[in-house]
Design an enzyme around this catalytic site. Sequence first.
Site, PDB file in Angstrom:
ATOM      1  CG  HIS A   1      44.175   2.001   0.426  1.00  0.00           C
ATOM      2  ND1 HIS A   1      44.193   2.515   1.693  1.00  0.00           N
ATOM      3  CD2 HIS A   1      43.824   3.032  -0.399  1.00  0.00           C
ATOM      4  CE1 HIS A   1      43.873   3.801   1.648  1.00  0.00           C
ATOM      5  NE2 HIS A   1      43.646   4.139   0.382  1.00  0.00           N
TER       6      HIS A   1
ATOM      7  CB  SER B   1      47.965  -7.162   2.491  1.00  0.00           C
ATOM      8  OG  SER B   1      47.086  -6.361   1.723  1.00  0.00           O
TER       9      SER B   1
ATOM     10  CD  GLU C   1      40.421  -2.125  -3.784  1.00  0.00           C
ATOM     11  OE1 GLU C   1      41.491  -2.274  -3.176  1.00  0.00           O
ATOM     12  OE2 GLU C   1      40.284  -1.296  -4.711  1.00  0.00           O
TER      13      GLU C   1
ATOM     14  CG  ASP D   1      37.855   7.202   0.820  1.00  0.00           C
ATOM     15  OD1 ASP D   1      38.950   6.742   0.443  1.00  0.00           O
ATOM     16  OD2 ASP D   1      37.757   8.316   1.350  1.00  0.00           O
TER      17      ASP D   1
ATOM     18  CG  ASP E   1      49.630  -1.181   0.181  1.00  0.00           C
ATOM     19  OD1 ASP E   1      50.490  -0.406  -0.260  1.00  0.00           O
ATOM     20  OD2 ASP E   1      49.473  -2.355  -0.224  1.00  0.00           O
TER      21      ASP E   1
HETATM   22  N1  SAM Z   1      47.256  -3.953   0.146  1.00  0.00           N
HETATM   23  C1  SAM Z   1      47.313  -4.740  -1.087  1.00  0.00           C
HETATM   24  C2  SAM Z   1      48.352  -5.823  -0.943  1.00  0.00           C
HETATM   25  O1  SAM Z   1      49.383  -5.595  -0.284  1.00  0.00           O
HETATM   26  O2  SAM Z   1      48.143  -6.903  -1.467  1.00  0.00           O
HETATM   27  C3  SAM Z   1      47.606  -3.895  -2.290  1.00  0.00           C
HETATM   28  C4  SAM Z   1      46.786  -2.657  -2.420  1.00  0.00           C
HETATM   29  S1  SAM Z   1      47.096  -1.681  -3.831  1.00  0.00           S
HETATM   30  C5  SAM Z   1      48.683  -1.039  -3.537  1.00  0.00           C
HETATM   31  C6  SAM Z   1      46.086  -0.294  -3.546  1.00  0.00           C
HETATM   32  C7  SAM Z   1      44.601  -0.566  -3.699  1.00  0.00           C
HETATM   33  O3  SAM Z   1      43.890   0.555  -3.178  1.00  0.00           O
HETATM   34  C8  SAM Z   1      44.109  -0.734  -5.120  1.00  0.00           C
HETATM   35  O4  SAM Z   1      43.473  -1.974  -5.247  1.00  0.00           O
HETATM   36  C9  SAM Z   1      43.100   0.418  -5.328  1.00  0.00           C
HETATM   37  O5  SAM Z   1      41.969   0.023  -6.094  1.00  0.00           O
HETATM   38  C10 SAM Z   1      42.689   0.742  -3.920  1.00  0.00           C
HETATM   39  N2  SAM Z   1      42.258   2.099  -3.642  1.00  0.00           N
HETATM   40  C11 SAM Z   1      42.659   3.273  -4.221  1.00  0.00           C
HETATM   41  N3  SAM Z   1      42.112   4.314  -3.569  1.00  0.00           N
HETATM   42  C12 SAM Z   1      41.359   3.806  -2.563  1.00  0.00           C
HETATM   43  C13 SAM Z   1      40.583   4.381  -1.505  1.00  0.00           C
HETATM   44  N4  SAM Z   1      40.483   5.703  -1.364  1.00  0.00           N
HETATM   45  N5  SAM Z   1      39.966   3.556  -0.647  1.00  0.00           N
HETATM   46  C14 SAM Z   1      40.061   2.196  -0.764  1.00  0.00           C
HETATM   47  N6  SAM Z   1      40.799   1.606  -1.731  1.00  0.00           N
HETATM   48  C15 SAM Z   1      41.429   2.392  -2.614  1.00  0.00           C
END
Ligand code: SAM
Length: 279
Positions: free
Chosen positions: A42, A99, A117, A142, A163
């Site tokens: 994520h 991250s 993402e 996903d 995350d």
């Molecule tokens: N890991 C990042 C950081 O520490 O800089 C922050 C990530 S943020 C908390 C969560 C991200 O997950 C968002 O950008 C959202 O669009 C994405 N997201 C939500 N559901 C998802 C999924 N099922 N698969 C991939 N990405 C997803």
Amino acid sequence: MLSYRHGYHAGNHADVLKHWVQVLCLQYLKQKDKPFYYVDSHAGGGLYDLKSQFAQKTNEAAEGITCLWQQSDQPDVLADYIDAVAQFNPHKLKNYPGSPAIAANLLREGDRLRLVEMHSAEISALQKQFAKDRRVKVIDGDGFQELKALLPPPTRRGLVLMDPPYEMKADYQRVIGAMKENLKRFANGIYLIWYPLINSVAAQRYSDQLRKLPCDKWLDVQLSVARPPQGHGMYGSGIFVVNPPWVLEEQLHSGLDYLVKKLAQDEAAESRILSSENH
Ligand code: SAM
């Protein structure tokens, strides 16, 4: 339709805890000459402008990275994390690396990044940021599903950050399900699972569920910055580490008191570390 945008939260106390642990684990993996994979299920947008309308609206960095910036009393164990942020801020604190940016800056030529993402704006930002970096693959998909194809990494060495936003309650159980699969595919990987400390039954049961994952070694690290509120606000966060580097617990002990002191919003602020050894 995804509503979560990490730009509203970039550099907050939860990012500080998560990215500090991320940096410590990446530095540990770099001690060996062998290449490794960094997998971010994520990934978010990669790099955030703290002067953007997102960041300015919530100003969460003011209760996170800003409290640690240019302090003369910081313990050595935080230096690499602060330095990782400083790489993007040669003068004033203006940008906060997510991250993917932190990892890309620390990884070596032979290491690889796989960034998953789902939000189209974040995917575009990642693609733009890493267009010329041959170590990086941005995957539009996903994260929970994509991990099946990404693990085990060809090098059999790696760090996986999970995350999710947890805006949908299903994320809690999706992480648990994905982790059971991950551990079958790549049992000796290092996994970092971030989670919020909030007043909700799902969140409160979560640590217990993580601790029952089929793995021998784990650390569960929590940093509360305030007293739990009556309502739903986040009062801290946790990082669950599967297969932690052997030095990590000691490193965390030597930095957490400082984080509590700097990030405390009231006198209930505290930290704790549970481990598979002392549980
Ligand atoms: N890991 C990042 C950081 O520490 O800089 C922050 C990530 S943020 C908390 C969560 C991200 O997950 C968002 O950008 C959202 O669009 C994405 N997201 C939500 N559901 C998802 C999924 N099922 N698969 C991939 N990405 C997803």
